[in-house]
Each structure stands twice: as C-alpha cells, then as structure tokens.
Design a protein around this motif. Structure first.
Motif, PDB file in Angstrom:
ATOM      1  N   ARG A 141      24.801 -30.075  44.977  1.00 56.23           N
ATOM      2  CA  ARG A 141      23.690 -29.203  44.619  1.00 56.23           C
ATOM      3  C   ARG A 141      22.685 -29.905  43.706  1.00 56.23           C
ATOM      4  O   ARG A 141      21.533 -29.473  43.603  1.00 56.23           O
ATOM      5  CB  ARG A 141      24.227 -27.943  43.921  1.00 56.23           C
ATOM      6  CG  ARG A 141      23.369 -26.719  44.137  1.00 56.23           C
ATOM      7  CD  ARG A 141      24.171 -25.469  43.921  1.00 56.23           C
ATOM      8  NE  ARG A 141      24.596 -25.305  42.548  1.00 56.23           N
ATOM      9  CZ  ARG A 141      23.891 -24.657  41.616  1.00 56.23           C
ATOM     10  NH1 ARG A 141      22.748 -24.098  41.932  1.00 56.23           N
ATOM     11  NH2 ARG A 141      24.335 -24.545  40.396  1.00 56.23           N
ATOM     12  N   HIS A 143      20.346 -31.131  46.209  1.00 61.33           N
ATOM     13  CA  HIS A 143      19.926 -30.072  47.134  1.00 61.33           C
ATOM     14  C   HIS A 143      19.950 -28.754  46.378  1.00 61.33           C
ATOM     15  O   HIS A 143      20.733 -27.869  46.684  1.00 61.33           O
ATOM     16  CB  HIS A 143      20.911 -29.955  48.306  1.00 61.33           C
ATOM     17  CG  HIS A 143      20.531 -30.768  49.484  1.00 61.33           C
ATOM     18  ND1 HIS A 143      21.426 -31.146  50.458  1.00 61.33           N
ATOM     19  CD2 HIS A 143      19.339 -31.283  49.878  1.00 61.33           C
ATOM     20  CE1 HIS A 143      20.815 -31.862  51.369  1.00 61.33           C
ATOM     21  NE2 HIS A 143      19.555 -31.970  51.045  1.00 61.33           N
ATOM     22  N   PRO A 144      19.102 -28.604  45.360  1.00 60.39           N
ATOM     23  CA  PRO A 144      19.253 -27.450  44.467  1.00 60.39           C
ATOM     24  C   PRO A 144      19.069 -26.113  45.174  1.00 60.39           C
ATOM     25  O   PRO A 144      19.562 -25.102  44.708  1.00 60.39           O
ATOM     26  CB  PRO A 144      18.167 -27.661  43.409  1.00 60.39           C
ATOM     27  CG  PRO A 144      17.280 -28.717  43.934  1.00 60.39           C
ATOM     28  CD  PRO A 144      17.962 -29.442  45.016  1.00 60.39           C
ATOM     29  N   SER A 145      18.384 -26.114  46.304  1.00 58.10           N
ATOM     30  CA  SER A 145      18.104 -24.826  46.954  1.00 58.10           C
ATOM     31  C   SER A 145      19.273 -24.349  47.797  1.00 58.10           C
ATOM     32  O   SER A 145      19.360 -23.176  48.141  1.00 58.10           O
ATOM     33  CB  SER A 145      16.859 -24.954  47.820  1.00 58.10           C
ATOM     34  OG  SER A 145      17.008 -26.065  48.685  1.00 58.10           O
ATOM     35  N   VAL A 146      20.182 -25.242  48.143  1.00 50.06           N
ATOM     36  CA  VAL A 146      21.288 -24.856  49.005  1.00 50.06           C
ATOM     37  C   VAL A 146      22.405 -24.229  48.159  1.00 50.06           C
ATOM     38  O   VAL A 146      22.965 -24.874  47.282  1.00 50.06           O
ATOM     39  CB  VAL A 146      21.851 -26.078  49.759  1.00 50.06           C
ATOM     40  CG1 VAL A 146      23.007 -25.651  50.659  1.00 50.06           C
ATOM     41  CG2 VAL A 146      20.762 -26.749  50.556  1.00 50.06           C
ATOM     42  N   ILE A 147      22.693 -22.978  48.406  1.00 48.86           N
ATOM     43  CA  ILE A 147      23.795 -22.334  47.690  1.00 48.86           C
ATOM     44  C   ILE A 147      24.872 -21.961  48.694  1.00 48.86           C
ATOM     45  O   ILE A 147      24.653 -21.157  49.594  1.00 48.86           O
ATOM     46  CB  ILE A 147      23.315 -21.089  46.924  1.00 48.86           C
ATOM     47  CG1 ILE A 147      22.346 -21.536  45.828  1.00 48.86           C
ATOM     48  CG2 ILE A 147      24.500 -20.347  46.313  1.00 48.86           C
ATOM     49  CD1 ILE A 147      21.751 -20.408  45.045  1.00 48.86           C
ATOM     50  N   ARG A 148      26.024 -22.605  48.564  1.00 52.30           N
ATOM     51  CA  ARG A 148      27.107 -22.351  49.506  1.00 52.30           C
ATOM     52  C   ARG A 148      28.190 -21.526  48.846  1.00 52.30           C
ATOM     53  O   ARG A 148      28.478 -21.700  47.669  1.00 52.30           O
ATOM     54  CB  ARG A 148      27.704 -23.677  49.960  1.00 52.30           C
ATOM     55  CG  ARG A 148      26.771 -24.396  50.918  1.00 52.30           C
ATOM     56  CD  ARG A 148      27.571 -25.254  51.857  1.00 52.30           C
ATOM     57  NE  ARG A 148      27.204 -26.638  51.703  1.00 52.30           N
ATOM     58  CZ  ARG A 148      28.037 -27.637  51.960  1.00 52.30           C
ATOM     59  NH1 ARG A 148      29.283 -27.396  52.284  1.00 52.30           N
ATOM     60  NH2 ARG A 148      27.623 -28.871  51.851  1.00 52.30           N
ATOM     61  N   TYR A 176      10.145 -37.304  45.753  1.00 54.58           N
ATOM     62  CA  TYR A 176      10.907 -36.067  45.589  1.00 54.58           C
ATOM     63  C   TYR A 176      12.118 -36.320  44.701  1.00 54.58           C
ATOM     64  O   TYR A 176      12.454 -37.462  44.369  1.00 54.58           O
ATOM     65  CB  TYR A 176      11.346 -35.520  46.948  1.00 54.58           C
ATOM     66  CG  TYR A 176      10.190 -34.993  47.752  1.00 54.58           C
ATOM     67  CD1 TYR A 176       9.568 -33.798  47.388  1.00 54.58           C
ATOM     68  CD2 TYR A 176       9.707 -35.700  48.851  1.00 54.58           C
ATOM     69  CE1 TYR A 176       8.499 -33.314  48.110  1.00 54.58           C
ATOM     70  CE2 TYR A 176       8.644 -35.215  49.578  1.00 54.58           C
ATOM     71  CZ  TYR A 176       8.037 -34.021  49.208  1.00 54.58           C
ATOM     72  OH  TYR A 176       6.980 -33.549  49.926  1.00 54.58           O
ATOM     73  N   ARG A 177      12.783 -35.214  44.380  1.00 57.70           N
ATOM     74  CA  ARG A 177      13.939 -35.285  43.508  1.00 57.70           C
ATOM     75  C   ARG A 177      14.976 -36.294  43.982  1.00 57.70           C
ATOM     76  O   ARG A 177      15.522 -37.070  43.209  1.00 57.70           O
ATOM     77  CB  ARG A 177      14.566 -33.881  43.451  1.00 57.70           C
ATOM     78  CG  ARG A 177      15.648 -33.713  42.428  1.00 57.70           C
ATOM     79  CD  ARG A 177      16.323 -32.364  42.666  1.00 57.70           C
ATOM     80  NE  ARG A 177      17.280 -32.081  41.630  1.00 57.70           N
ATOM     81  CZ  ARG A 177      16.996 -31.396  40.536  1.00 57.70           C
ATOM     82  NH1 ARG A 177      15.788 -30.945  40.325  1.00 57.70           N
ATOM     83  NH2 ARG A 177      17.931 -31.163  39.620  1.00 57.70           N
ATOM     84  N   GLU A 213      22.438 -20.245  34.610  1.00 57.88           N
ATOM     85  CA  GLU A 213      22.444 -21.574  35.222  1.00 57.88           C
ATOM     86  C   GLU A 213      22.727 -22.647  34.170  1.00 57.88           C
ATOM     87  O   GLU A 213      23.482 -23.584  34.429  1.00 57.88           O
ATOM     88  CB  GLU A 213      21.099 -21.830  35.916  1.00 57.88           C
ATOM     89  CG  GLU A 213      20.993 -23.138  36.672  1.00 57.88           C
ATOM     90  CD  GLU A 213      22.097 -23.347  37.699  1.00 57.88           C
ATOM     91  OE1 GLU A 213      22.637 -22.346  38.217  1.00 57.88           O
ATOM     92  OE2 GLU A 213      22.428 -24.521  37.967  1.00 57.88           O
TER      93      GLU A 213
END
Lengths: 529, 529
Positions: A401, A404-409, B72-73, B422
């Motif tokens: 994460r 890929h901070p937007s992906v929440i599994r 990008y990040r 968070e």
C-alpha cells in the motif's frame, strides 16, 4: 461499575476454588500409596485454605446478594481480571500454610529454605496461568513439599486450563453474564456469537478438555506411570502448563514412548478446540483447510527440521563425543527436538533435554518460538498462531500500500474475508503492546534484580541481559523455562521477591491476553459506569 | 514505472558522487601535512572512482535523455531506494581500488588483511547511512588505510548527512521531482506541503547543516585538532555518523572540552532542523513548546541520570579500585555517561569510554536507547522520538478504548490534534515492521554466522545471542557500536561476508525508514505503473 454483581461472581469463584481443593486432600493419606505417612501439614493447610475460600466466598456473595444480573463489558472485564488475582491469592494459601519449602539450605542439619509470600504467589499464578515456571528445587522430597500440596500445584493447571472463568460460566451458569464473560475470556480473536452459542461452546470445550485429560491419564497409566504421576502429567500437558512431579521434568521417565505420547497430546492441546470438536463429530476435513492449524503444524515441523538438521550436520549436540551411530544420533535428535519444540510452541514448557546446551541457533529459535504460542481457542498461551499469520499478511499488504495508496484490499485467510480495518488495527496493537511490555519488563528486571543472582549461581553476569529477556518471554507467554539461569535445568528460585512479583504480573497479563489486566491499572476504569 | 526518468535522476547522482570524491584527493599530497608521502594508491583509486562515477552517470543520463519529467510516488520511491544502492556501490570503489586493508595479519612480515568486496560495501553503506560501524581495525596506520581514503570515508557521512537525495534535490533542482522526492526522503512523519515549501525546506536544511559543519570544524580547530581531524569529526558529528580517525574514537583526544563540544553538537544534530531554523530566525520559543524536543531532551537527561546514579551509588564503574574522590568519580561519570547516552540516542555512535564494561542495567538501557533515535527531520537515525511519543499515546488510548469502545478520541500532541486513524495505523505498523525485521535479522544472523567469530575473538559463544541482537539493532538504527563482539572497543571486522551484507541491507533499511527499500523487493512494484 456494578460492584455488587462483581462481588457476587467473585464469591462464586471462591466457592469453586474451595471445592477444587478438596481433590488434593486424599493424597495426604498413606492409603493412596503416594504419601509415605499422613501429611498433617499438607492436609490441614488444604482444609484451612478451603475454609478461607468458603468464608471469603460467602462474604462476597452476601455483599452481592441484591445485585442486578445485567453484566456489561466493563463488569465482565473486571470479573475476569479480578478473578485471576483472587484465584492466585487463594491458590497460594495451601503452599503458604503447609510450610512447603523451596529446597534445602543444609539437608544434614535439616535446614530448609521456606517459601516466601512471593514464592507462593508465583507458584500459584504459574499454575493457574498454565505457565509451569517454578521456584521449587526439590519436588521429589516429601519433607520439602508434601505430596498433597504438589497435587494441588498440578490441579491449578487443570483449573487454569481452559480458564477457570470458562468453567465458572459453564458450571455455575451466570445467566446473561455468560456471553460477556466468554467474550473477554475466549483466547484469541473470535467473532461475536449468541449467548446460547457461547454457553454451548463453553460446555463443549469443558467436555473435550476433561475428556482429553481422562484419556491421557489412562494412556499414561498403561505406559507405566503411577496414578498420581499420570494425573499430574495429564494436567500439565492438557493445560499446556508444564508442572511435573520430578526435578528432571518428563526427562525423569527416560521413556521414548512417554515422550511421544506427551508430544502428541501437547500438540492436541495447542489446537483450537473448535477444530477438535468438529473432528470429533466427523468433520475432520475442516482441520486440514484451517489456515491457523496449517501454520501451527508447519511451525512445529519446520522448527524441528531446522534444529535437527543443524544438530546432525553441523553441531552434533546429541553426539558430542562421536560415540553414537548416525541412526541413533538422528533418532535422539528427532525425539528430543520435536518434544522441545512442541513444549515451547504450545507453551507447555516440559523438558526432556537441556535445550540451553544446544547450538546457539536452537537457543535463539526457542526464544522466538516462545512468542508464537498455540492456536486461538486452545489452552496454549503465547500470542497465538493466528495473530502471527495475520500480522505477516498485514505487513505485506501495508508495504504494498505504500506505493499503491489507493488500493485497499480486505484481509483474507484462504478465500474468506475475515477482517476489516479494526481487526488490522487490533493485530498491530497487540504486537505493539507485547513489544512494549516485553521491553519495559526486561529493563525493569535488569534494574531490580541484583547481579548476585547470577554470580551466586556460578553464572557469568554478562548473561543477565539474555537470561532476563528469556525469563520475561517465558512468563509473559506462559511457557515456563527460559535460557541460562531460568533454563531447562534451572528455575526461578534464585530471583528476588520483587522480580517474582513482576513475573506473577506478567504471567497474568499473558494468560488473559493483556487487556483484562491492563484496564485494572487505569483509574478511569473504576470511576465511570 | 517511468524508467528513463529514474535512470536520468540516478545519473545525476553519479555525477554528484564523482564531484564529491574530488574533495578527498588533496589529502593524498604530503603538502597538506596529513599524508607523510604522496599516497599514489589513494589518489589513483579516487581518480579512477571519479571516472567510473562520471562514466556511469553519463550513460544513465543518456538513457534517460527523453524522459518525461513527471515523477509519481512510485518513481520517487524507486529513485530514493536505488540511489542509496548505487551510492553504496560507487562509494565502495575508493576503498576497493586503493587496496586499503582491514588491518595487519602480521605487521613484522608486512602481511595485511585485505578488504573484501563485502568490507568495502559495508564501510561505504555505513558512511552514507551515517551509521559509523566499521570493519577497519587500524585507522591510524597510513600503510593500512591511506589518509585520502580515510577522508573519503568521513566524507560519506557528510554526504549521507541530510540524505544525498535532499542535497540532490536542492542543488540540482529536478523540477516537479522535488516534492515527491522530499516527501519520501524526509525523515520522520511529516505533513504534505507545496512543492515550493519543500524546495525551500531542502535549501534551508542544507544551509543549516553545512553551517553547523563549518562552525563545529572551527570550534574543534580552536580546541587544538588538526584541520583533517576537525573536518572528519565535524562530519561524523553533524551527520550523527560516528566515523573517527582514531582507533579509540573520540576517547583518543582525552579532552573534557572536546567531549562536551561534540556532545553539544551531537544533541543539536539530533534536533528537528525546522526547530533549529526557527530558533535561528528568533523563534526559539517554539522549541520549548515542541513535544518531541521535550521528550528528546528528557530521554537524554533521564537516561544519563539513571546510569550515573547507579554507577555512583551501586556499581562504581568509574572508580573500580576506590582511588578517586566522590567529586572526581561524579565528574567522570557525568562526562562519560552523558557523552555515551547522546552518542547512542542521536545514533552517532562515537565512544569515549567502553560502555560495554558498565553495569548490566547501563548495557540494557543502551540497547533500548538504540531504537529511540533522534527527532524527525534531523540527521539522526533510529525510529525517531516522535514515533515513540505517539506510540505510547496510542497504546494508552487503545487500552482505554477496550472498555469504552464507543469513545473515539483524536490523537493529540499538547493541544493540537495531529492525526487520524491512518496516522495511528502507520505508527503501529512501523513498530510492527521494525520488530519483525529485527527478529528475523537476529535469527538469520545467529544462523549464518559461525560460532568461531566469537571463539576466535576469545569471547564466550553464549554471548552470540545478545551480541547478534545488538549488532542488528546498531546497524538497523544506524548507531555503529553495539555490545560484546561489536562493542565500543571492538568492531565488525570479524564477521563473515554474508553477515556484512545483511548489515549493509539493514543500514540501508533503517536510514530510509524501511519502505523505500522494502518496496524494491516486491515484484509488483516493478511491474505495474
């Protein structure tokens, strides 16, 4: 806080304790062929302790006679925490009143080393928390410890086993209290269930637990143990406790058969009792598909293989003088290592070989395995396998994460989604708390314990750091033996009283999975409703 | 993944490395009165290394000549992680090419112990990560290590100091890259800011950092050091690195004045540079109200007081034969303990006294202090004080939440709300990762390192567990010295090459606060965009 209800529930516990003590009294009589002569010290200490239990219990029941039976989460936590404190104190009475001793100062002049208050509390807590750490150095001498008191010591394992509270709920049936109590007490992360399901579960667990104790006792009898030893070792095994009746622990029997029998039952005791229940009703397939069970068995096999492999091919711990054939060396290595790995992982703490003398990798692995523990819903202590499985999953997911901070599994085990953000938080929190408590206790122990504990025992004082770390790990995770001065061939007798009280606290913390004890220390817990 | 851009940015780094090497060449000439004669080995090694840096840099710039400049990040993380890997390799070249040695095997026959590839990478990484752990046992012998190479070694601290990436951004100005890079690189938890603010911050930090290096160099010159020693020790101090030019580290100078000077500047180097900046523009009050700063100073003072107190009244580590007056003993204790506590907490790792010989509580406290680290936004390594402050707050809040599940309180520092769920998750995760990495590295080290590392050094093999734990802690937290075989009077020379590569990895992990390195190991990181 509904104090009357708390008092009433605790009063019931006192009665239960008194009843439980009854079982140890027969062993004071020579007719059972255990005591050589009537143990008046042991017998009267037990009778007096029973009287105190019933007295205190009756007072507490009287205080809570008009209590509303509605039990909220807070009351449940208070009862769980306080009952453990109370059981520890009551359970220490027989040791104290019987004048049992730690050991001899000078056997020729008959000078004994009496058990201090801290010793008695330590031994009692070690029993109830199924830790199996001991301060007694002369278990086999009835002049030092009466047989009846030694039986009480093993009984505390049996009582602690599934948690006296689970028994308490199941046996005495506290109405609406059941659900909330079970929830706070049930080891490991578990899901909410209806009250009936909880009571049902408690009864099933108790039945399985008692059944396994009976079964193991019978097997041990068949394998040649006396009824006394068979009962005590069954209690020590099924509760994942580890108290033995011999100074050399299970190593005393020098029997491959007994070793493997206890190994098998230790492993069973560390399995989630729900899986055992399902297996008993024919649904054994559930076990093979259970992620925690697979991880548990994998850890046992993997750790054994690693230590055996290194022993056979590099360090030769089981053949130091080269006199054994490879076959015999391998047979010994598998026997002793598999037993010890199971004894540590299941948090039983029995010993058949001094693992502190094995190679350094084995010592460090044993230290880490102390934190693994059994499966959730077993009698095993430690952090529980499922928490480690989830912990490693969470770490992997979170590293991913970070880019890929937007992906929440969702958190999954196998194909099943098993948790949300709150579970993730709880798992990370548990590891954080254990780490914090471990570090704080370690440095506290190093600070309060004088160096003479090591120098008096003929050990290098440089070992203080690692020995103390292992003592904290072994008590917090309810194992028993650690490394060095608390190693398999040593025990906790040499520690000072303040250190022993710290261990009592740690054993209690670990057994109740931290929160039920930690909240007792927060003033706000007692104030508000 | 925008590979061309990554290549182009890394190419810039190579050029910067080449330029930085230039500064070490003058010390090869006897005219500067450091080298006794022209060090051809050192000089040509540096020239050749520069050539390689410029060559590799030019190729990488050519590969990335048409890169889109949008960063990008993921690209930012890749650049940060890979640049540290690249810097380590390039920085190791001068050691390798100069034929510098670890020490003498037999001085009378002129037989040296050459630096292996792992040694060179270790020394380079230790410099850039500002760890200060070393494999060199004969720093003072120019036949073993040319003076110019020893200067390069200290230069790597200077470069690593604020992070070569921060310099990189500030000096070369990579446009929109700046923000993302700074964000990934900035030590400690920090808030989002505009790109201009980031560049501004980077420039300010660099200016303060260079200014403090100059100031400390001048002070040390005034206190009697040679320019060479003054520069090297200023680099070692302000970067919280710890490389010295003497085998006895700062203890060589036997000067109370120098000890306290370096103590002061170590403490400054561990403060958040934002606070130093604010103090410089007259807003010194901000510092007094900063929770992290107060905790940092509190830890320094508290730890010093504890160790000094126990030394003076119980263990007498600074007056073992009772020959000193209490005043002198107290003066020595304060001097050596305050220095060592600051050297550990700020993660500098200098030494003036062998703290491994102090009482066991001091040893265990030093071990724990290794994990504290400096303040966020300083050059200090470790976990950072602010994370510990938040960690303890979170643990307390969560224990309270276990009996008040409906109450959700925001995370506060003083009166300011500073975080949400968070941030809580991130703090717990960081402690979880550090614990996991520490344990895994510890057992790996115990497994791969042969026992002979201890027996050859005349140390008991039982110390392997604690020494290995301290070696992992000292590298992961960028300290330098640990306990026992890696203690203040020992170093990492005796370890095998696999262990040294593990340390290289740990130093990098710790310096970049885990994620920028961990993601490099995940295949998914390289695949998707």
């Amino acid at each position: 806080m509904n104090y009357p209800l708390v008092a009433r529930l605790l009063g019931g516990l006192c009665w239960l304790m008194g009843i439980a003590m009854l079982g140890s009294i027969p062993w004071a009589f020579p007719q059972l062929q255990v005591a050589e002569q009537f143990e008046s010290d042991g017998c009267w200490a037990l009778v007096a302790s029973m009287a105190i239990c019933f007295g205190v219990g009756t007072i507490l029941r009287w205080v809570g006679r008009d209590a509303r039976t509605l039990l909220y989460r807070k009351e449940a936590m208070a009862v769980v925490g306080l009952s453990w404190v109370l059981a520890t104190i009551l359970g220490a009475l027989p040791f104290y009143l019987s004048g049992a001793a730690r050991g001899w100062v000078d056997p020729s002049r008959g000078v004994q080393q009496p058990m201090t208050v801290a010793d008695c509390l330590f031994e009692s807590q070690s029993g109830f928390s199924t830790t199996g750490a001991t301060v007694l150095t002369e278990l086999e001498d009835p002049e030092i410890v009466p047989r009846s008191i030694l039986f009480w010591r093993s009984s505390t394992h049996f009582l602690g086993g599934l948690g006296i509270i689970v028994l308490f709920v199941a046996v005495l049936g506290q109405g609406s209290a059941g659900k909330a109590l079970m929830r706070a007490e049930m080891p490991g992360p578990s899901k909410e269930g209806s009250q009936e399901r909880m009571q049902h579960t408690a009864l099933n667990f108790a039945a399985i637990y008692i059944g396994l104790n009976v079964l193991l006792t019978l097997v041990l009898l068949l394998e040649g143990m006396t009824p006394y030893d068979a009962l005590c070792h069954a209690f020590g095994t099924m509760a994942t406790g580890g108290f033995s009746t011999y100074n050399a622990s299970v190593g005393h029997f020098q029997s491959e058969l007994i070793d493997y029998t206890l190994l098998l039952f230790m492993v069973i005791a560390g399995i989630n009792f729900t899986l055992i229940y399902l297996a008993l009703i024919g649904r054994i397939g559930t076990m093979w598909h259970d992620v925690e069970w697979r991880a548990y068995i994998g850890i046992l096999l993997g750790a054994t293989a690693l230590v055996v492999g290194l022993s056979l091919f590099v360090y030769h711990d089981f053949n130091p003088d080269g006199s054994l054939s490879f076959g015999q060396e391998a047979r010994d290595a598998v026997r002793y290592v598999s037993f010890q790995v199971a004894a540590i992982v299941t948090t039983t703490g029995f010993g058949t070989h001094d693992f502190d003398q094995w190679h350094q990798f084995a010592r460090s692995l044993m230290f880490l395995l102390m934190f693994v523990g059994g499966c959730a819903g077993s009698t095993g202590g430690g952090m529980k396998v499922i928490r480690h499985v989830l912990f490693i999953k969470i770490l992997g997911m979170e590293v991913e994460r970070s880019f890929h901070p937007s992906v929440i599994r969702p958190l999954k085990l196998g194909d099943k989604v098993i948790g949300d953000a709150e579970l993730k938080n709880q798992i990370l929190l548990y590891f954080g708390l254990i780490t914090f408590i471990f570090m704080l206790s370690w440095i506290t122990l190093v600070a309060i314990e004088p160096d003479s504990t090591w120098t008096d025992a003929g050990q290098p004082v440089e070992n203080k750091l690692i020995d103390s770390a292992s003592a904290v790990a072994a008590t917090l995770n309810n194992i028993g033996p650690g490394l060095g001065t608390v190693g398999a061939k040593q025990n906790y007798a040499g520690f000072s009283s303040p250190a022993k009280m710290l261990f009592v606290f740690l054993m209690m913390l670990g057994r109740l999975e931290l929160f039920a004890i930690l909240v007792l220390l927060i003033p706000g817990f007692w104030r508000s409703r």
